[in-house]
Design an enzyme around this catalytic site. Sequence first.
Site, PDB file in Angstrom:
ATOM      1  N   ASP A  64       0.848  -1.189   0.000  1.00  0.00           N
ATOM      2  CA  ASP A  64       0.000   0.000   0.000  1.00  0.00           C
ATOM      3  C   ASP A  64       0.890   1.248   0.000  1.00  0.00           C
ATOM      4  O   ASP A  64       1.789   1.373   0.826  1.00  0.00           O
ATOM      5  CB  ASP A  64      -0.894  -0.027   1.253  1.00  0.00           C
ATOM      6  CG  ASP A  64      -1.953   1.059   1.260  1.00  0.00           C
ATOM      7  OD1 ASP A  64      -3.136   0.737   1.420  1.00  0.00           O
ATOM      8  OD2 ASP A  64      -1.589   2.253   1.124  1.00  0.00           O
ATOM      9  N   GLU A  94      -3.099   0.100  -3.852  1.00  0.00           N
ATOM     10  CA  GLU A  94      -2.824  -1.098  -3.051  1.00  0.00           C
ATOM     11  C   GLU A  94      -3.131  -2.360  -3.822  1.00  0.00           C
ATOM     12  O   GLU A  94      -3.992  -2.382  -4.703  1.00  0.00           O
ATOM     13  CB  GLU A  94      -3.596  -1.076  -1.724  1.00  0.00           C
ATOM     14  CG  GLU A  94      -5.074  -1.096  -1.875  1.00  0.00           C
ATOM     15  CD  GLU A  94      -5.800  -1.129  -0.534  1.00  0.00           C
ATOM     16  OE1 GLU A  94      -5.484  -1.980   0.315  1.00  0.00           O
ATOM     17  OE2 GLU A  94      -6.705  -0.305  -0.367  1.00  0.00           O
TER      18      GLU A  94
END
Length: 419
Positions: A12, A107
């Site tokens: 992420d 992500e």
Amino acid sequence: MIGWPSIIIHADMDAFYAAVEQRDNPELRGKPVLIGPRSHRGVVLTASYEARPYGVGSAMPVAEARRRCPKAIMVPPDFSKYQAVSEQVMDVFADFSPKVEALSLDEAFIDMSGAAHIFGPPEDMGRQIKQAVWEATGLHISVGISATKYVAKVASAHEKPNGLTVVPPEQAVAWLAPLPVNRLWGAGKKTTPKLNALGYFTIGDIAARDEQTLSRQMGAMGRQFYRLANAQDPRRVSRGRTAKSIGSDRTLSEDVSSPEDIKVHLRRSAERIARRLRSKAYTAGGVRVRLKTADFQLLSRQHKLVKSVDTADALYKQACDLLQQFDHPGPFRLVGMAAFDLSWQHEPEQQDMFTDTNARKLETTIDDLINRFGADTLMRARDLHHHGTVSKNGVNLDFLDYRDEERVARPGSDAQDTD
Ligand code: TTP
Ligand code: MG
């Protein structure tokens, strides 16, 4: 060899939109930055890590964020830029595994099961992915690694920003136990107070009960919480949702305008991309060409292919067709190309799926040469004058060009424009 049943990475980007703006504008670095509309109406999309101690973040009304952090610099979002960075990052992930499931622009889950013999143990995998993203984009990601999607995702948030958290599967239940129940998937603003009212404050409180009790108290959701709390999560990384592409962008030392000059770069990009495709047993279902004008406008055209390809020959031919669709005269400072809609060719020997068998044979021979003698060994004759010098070891690839013309002359095309 590592004994995990599977190795799943969740990656992420840190303060994604804000980090991109700080990267591109040195005046914003080290300062509290909010991405959002300039007006007082609307909400903040994200806040740089310098702004977060003031209690501001995603989804907060702009007026309140300004009140909490008056020094913050407000920057309007530039979505096309974030999209382009996202593609670069997903390209990097695709270098590590064919199984990449993008969850949003910033992500993804990356299934690294069975890849320890290439990348080493999980921690090394995480370090290499972080480094590769940093080299490609100048941005940091946080990475969580475990044997399930759920634990990997919780782990990636654990040491943000720029974190790397590895949770071996046998430690996962104990690792989750002290975390608050709102870290369970599905435990949001409404459910968390309910869990608290039932006496569950940490994930360990739930893991210590039994599935029937949870099920009685909260139905299917309770059962799900019990399983997550015990690090049980059978979901696989879904390749169907892959956002992968393999790209090669070149920022040029001198701007180019003429199609002939652009094609030299496309040719080289096609060769690099095709080599990378083949080295990972990928085939591409689409080709994209990107040009950046001298005034930094990013232009892009793409084709979807009827049959997947993995040769430079086929990629280059598509790129040349795409080049004709740009109506900007240049000059261009960047020429880029990407192969997308990648799939994994499990049985490389199953060659009849390829339309360009001859090109494949030739190019895989070249792969072998390059693997043995290095990338500078080979150069196309048509590119030599652009280099000014001819490498002593340079091999004449004129025959490739001859074959190109033959292919172009052949009636029918294996591609179709879907734009
Ligand atoms: P996140 O990954 O949730 O947040 P982030 O990357 O900014 O910060 P971090 O991961 O380090 O905590 O979201 C990614 C981007 O998505 C974010 O930069 C802006 C955008 N976004 C919104 O537009 N609205 C939202 O409500 C959220 C949460 C994110
Ligand atoms: Mg993020």
